[in-house]
Write an enzyme that holds these catalytic residues in place. Structure first.
Site, PDB file in Angstrom:
ATOM      1  N   ARG A  56       0.838  -1.201   0.000  1.00 32.79           N
ATOM      2  CA  ARG A  56       0.000   0.000   0.000  1.00 32.79           C
ATOM      3  C   ARG A  56       0.879   1.259   0.000  1.00 32.79           C
ATOM      4  NH1 ARG A  56      -5.001   0.884   2.545  1.00 32.79           N
ATOM      5  NH2 ARG A  56      -5.204   1.688   0.455  1.00 32.79           N
ATOM      6  N   ASN A  87      -7.878   8.978   5.850  1.00 36.31           N
ATOM      7  CA  ASN A  87      -6.891   8.355   4.956  1.00 36.31           C
ATOM      8  C   ASN A  87      -5.538   8.214   5.627  1.00 36.31           C
ATOM      9  OD1 ASN A  87      -8.901   8.313   3.112  1.00 36.31           O
ATOM     10  ND2 ASN A  87      -8.199  10.106   1.974  1.00 36.31           N
ATOM     11  N   ASP A  89      -2.936   7.858   3.605  1.00 39.17           N
ATOM     12  CA  ASP A  89      -1.962   8.430   2.667  1.00 39.17           C
ATOM     13  C   ASP A  89      -1.635   9.859   3.088  1.00 39.17           C
ATOM     14  OD1 ASP A  89      -3.606  10.497   1.228  1.00 39.17           O
ATOM     15  OD2 ASP A  89      -4.764   8.767   0.561  1.00 39.17           O
ATOM     16  N   HIS A 104      -6.726   7.763  11.320  1.00 39.35           N
ATOM     17  CA  HIS A 104      -6.351   6.355  11.257  1.00 39.35           C
ATOM     18  C   HIS A 104      -4.869   6.144  10.997  1.00 39.35           C
ATOM     19  CE1 HIS A 104     -10.830   5.506  10.254  1.00 39.35           C
ATOM     20  NE2 HIS A 104     -10.627   5.608  11.546  1.00 39.35           N
ATOM     21  N   GLY A 173     -15.845  12.238   0.096  1.00 43.30           N
ATOM     22  CA  GLY A 173     -15.309  10.918  -0.249  1.00 43.30           C
ATOM     23  C   GLY A 173     -15.291   9.914   0.872  1.00 43.30           C
ATOM     24  N   THR A 174     -16.316   9.928   1.693  1.00 46.43           N
ATOM     25  CA  THR A 174     -16.386   8.906   2.746  1.00 46.43           C
ATOM     26  C   THR A 174     -17.780   8.283   2.785  1.00 46.43           C
ATOM     27  OG1 THR A 174     -16.343   8.474   5.136  1.00 46.43           O
ATOM     28  CG2 THR A 174     -16.695  10.760   4.489  1.00 46.43           C
ATOM     29  N   SER A 175     -17.796   6.966   2.968  1.00 43.89           N
ATOM     30  CA  SER A 175     -19.086   6.263   3.022  1.00 43.89           C
ATOM     31  C   SER A 175     -19.760   6.444   4.387  1.00 43.89           C
ATOM     32  CB  SER A 175     -18.869   4.773   2.770  1.00 43.89           C
ATOM     33  OG  SER A 175     -18.056   4.231   3.796  1.00 43.89           O
TER      34      SER A 175
HETATM   35  P1  NAD Z   1     -14.995   3.954   1.937  1.00 47.10           P
HETATM   36  O1  NAD Z   1     -14.214   3.147   0.941  1.00 47.10           O
HETATM   37  O2  NAD Z   1     -15.841   3.244   2.915  1.00 47.10           O
HETATM   38  O3  NAD Z   1     -15.922   4.938   1.120  1.00 47.10           O
HETATM   39  C1  NAD Z   1     -15.410   5.614   0.002  1.00 47.10           C
HETATM   40  C2  NAD Z   1     -16.384   6.672  -0.380  1.00 47.10           C
HETATM   41  O4  NAD Z   1     -15.791   7.407  -1.439  1.00 47.10           O
HETATM   42  C3  NAD Z   1     -17.721   6.127  -0.895  1.00 47.10           C
HETATM   43  O5  NAD Z   1     -18.790   6.839  -0.290  1.00 47.10           O
HETATM   44  C4  NAD Z   1     -17.661   6.389  -2.400  1.00 47.10           C
HETATM   45  O6  NAD Z   1     -18.938   6.714  -2.934  1.00 47.10           O
HETATM   46  C5  NAD Z   1     -16.751   7.602  -2.453  1.00 47.10           C
HETATM   47  N1  NAD Z   1     -16.018   7.766  -3.692  1.00 47.10           N
HETATM   48  C6  NAD Z   1     -15.625   6.835  -4.599  1.00 47.10           C
HETATM   49  N2  NAD Z   1     -14.969   7.428  -5.610  1.00 47.10           N
HETATM   50  C7  NAD Z   1     -14.940   8.756  -5.326  1.00 47.10           C
HETATM   51  C8  NAD Z   1     -14.379   9.891  -5.969  1.00 47.10           C
HETATM   52  N3  NAD Z   1     -13.711   9.793  -7.121  1.00 47.10           N
HETATM   53  N4  NAD Z   1     -14.555  11.101  -5.376  1.00 47.10           N
HETATM   54  C9  NAD Z   1     -15.218  11.238  -4.204  1.00 47.10           C
HETATM   55  N5  NAD Z   1     -15.765  10.200  -3.539  1.00 47.10           N
HETATM   56  C10 NAD Z   1     -15.610   8.969  -4.113  1.00 47.10           C
HETATM   57  O7  NAD Z   1     -13.958   4.946   2.622  1.00 47.10           O
HETATM   58  P2  NAD Z   1     -13.968   5.634   4.037  1.00 47.10           P
HETATM   59  O8  NAD Z   1     -15.320   6.133   4.360  1.00 47.10           O
HETATM   60  O9  NAD Z   1     -12.831   6.555   4.017  1.00 47.10           O
HETATM   61  O10 NAD Z   1     -13.652   4.457   5.065  1.00 47.10           O
HETATM   62  C11 NAD Z   1     -12.710   3.463   4.744  1.00 47.10           C
HETATM   63  C12 NAD Z   1     -11.547   3.282   5.695  1.00 47.10           C
HETATM   64  O11 NAD Z   1     -10.466   2.679   4.957  1.00 47.10           O
HETATM   65  C13 NAD Z   1     -11.028   4.572   6.225  1.00 47.10           C
HETATM   66  O12 NAD Z   1     -11.042   4.469   7.588  1.00 47.10           O
HETATM   67  C14 NAD Z   1      -9.581   4.706   5.724  1.00 47.10           C
HETATM   68  O13 NAD Z   1      -8.689   4.739   6.822  1.00 47.10           O
HETATM   69  C15 NAD Z   1      -9.283   3.431   5.005  1.00 47.10           C
HETATM   70  N6  NAD Z   1      -8.777   3.647   3.632  1.00 47.10           N
HETATM   71  C16 NAD Z   1      -7.877   4.649   3.383  1.00 47.10           C
HETATM   72  C17 NAD Z   1      -7.408   4.848   2.081  1.00 47.10           C
HETATM   73  C18 NAD Z   1      -6.390   5.944   1.843  1.00 47.10           C
HETATM   74  O14 NAD Z   1      -5.627   6.257   2.751  1.00 47.10           O
HETATM   75  N7  NAD Z   1      -6.374   6.566   0.666  1.00 47.10           N
HETATM   76  C19 NAD Z   1      -7.882   4.062   1.044  1.00 47.10           C
HETATM   77  C20 NAD Z   1      -8.788   3.029   1.339  1.00 47.10           C
HETATM   78  C21 NAD Z   1      -9.232   2.844   2.640  1.00 47.10           C
END
Ligand code: NAD
Length: 232
Positions: A56, A87, A89, A104, A173-175
């Site tokens: 990752r 995130n 990242d 996180h 961008g969070t579910s």
């Molecule tokens: P999630 O995957 O549960 O939800 C992602 C959300 O992003 C969804 O609601 C989706 O509709 C939306 N989405 C998808 N594509 C998009 C775009 N192009 N622009 C805007 N929104 C978009 O993610 P979450 O709610 O952040 O929870 C997941 C957990 O996993 C977090 O706690 C996080 O720590 C971790 N995570 C982090 C990363 C990272 O650091 N980039 C990546 C994956 C998961």
């Protein structure tokens, strides 16, 4: 100058090329959470966990912030901006944002896998941590500075005052499915202007006083940025 608080999730970085958590074809689809992102997983098979996060980290180092990260950073020219991100990242930082709270953790940092893991964070050089080579001052192997499922979220209480004092609150961008993080939105002041950007926005659980942008992060942030700028 207003206080803008951004609450971001995996969708924020999706257009940079980092897989989200729940969307189909996400990296996580190929892994069982309990095998790579829990304290039990670390106990049972630390090499597998280390390898997963090494992969990752490599992925994250190979991408760059997208225009949505950049627009948020640019808001600092006129407003006080505080980012609270789920995130792991560091794309907000690399885009130039100066106050980023990682709920996180941050995958570019390591910490002890012993009992005092939150005492000190170690920057990771390159993309990999090795179980046989990378140790903390207390002798334990270093593990990634990420909050695994089932672990406490030490930053939770610390960010609440920011959410309570936000004048503009942007959720992007969070579910809103991962708790306790998702519960933070309920600390927002009723008088704050609330904005939600997510392609799936219409089905997310927020109160009815959010202005909704059912768009991806870049398109949504462009609209919100211009709207905020027009008021100046
Ligand atoms: P999630 O995957 O549960 O939800 C992602 C959300 O992003 C969804 O609601 C989706 O509709 C939306 N989405 C998808 N594509 C998009 C775009 N192009 N622009 C805007 N929104 C978009 O993610 P979450 O709610 O952040 O929870 C997941 C957990 O996993 C977090 O706690 C996080 O720590 C971790 N995570 C982090 C990363 C990272 O650091 N980039 C990546 C994956 C998961």
């Amino acid at each position: 100058m207003k206080k803008i608080v951004v609450f971001s999730g995996a969708g924020m970085s999706a257009e940079s090329g980092i897989s989200t958590f729940r969307d189909s074809n996400g990296l996580w689809e190929n892994y069982k959470i309990e095998e790579v992102a829990t304290p039990q997983a670390w106990k049972a098979n630390p090499s597998k966990v280390q390898e997963f996060y090494n992969m990752r980290r490599k992925e994250i180092l190979n991408v760059v912030p997208n225009p949505a990260h950049q627009l948020i950073a640019q808001l600092e020219a006129i407003h006080k901006v505080v980012i609270i991100t789920q995130n792991i990242d560091d794309l907000h930082e690399r885009a130039g944002s100066t106050e980023v709270h990682h709920l996180h953790g941050n995958i570019r940092l390591a910490k002890s896998s012993g009992p005092h893991s939150e005492k000190k964070y170690y920057p990771i050089e390159g993309d990999s941590l090795r179980l046989d080579n990378d140790f903390c001052d207390d002798g334990y192997p270093l593990r990634p500075h990420v909050v695994w499922f089932g672990e406490e979220v030490p930053m939770y209480e610390k960010v609440i005052p920011h959410i309570e004092t936000a004048e503009i609150f942007i959720v992007i961008g969070t579910s809103l499915n991962v708790f306790p993080a998702a519960g933070l939105i309920h600390y927002c002041n009723p008088n704050a202007e609330k904005i939600l950007i997510d392609p799936n926005a219409e089905s997310l659980k927020t109160s009815s006083d959010y202005t909704i942008y059912p768009l991806r992060a870049i398109a949504g942030m462009e609209k919100v940025y211009n709207k905020i700028l027009k008021r100046e």
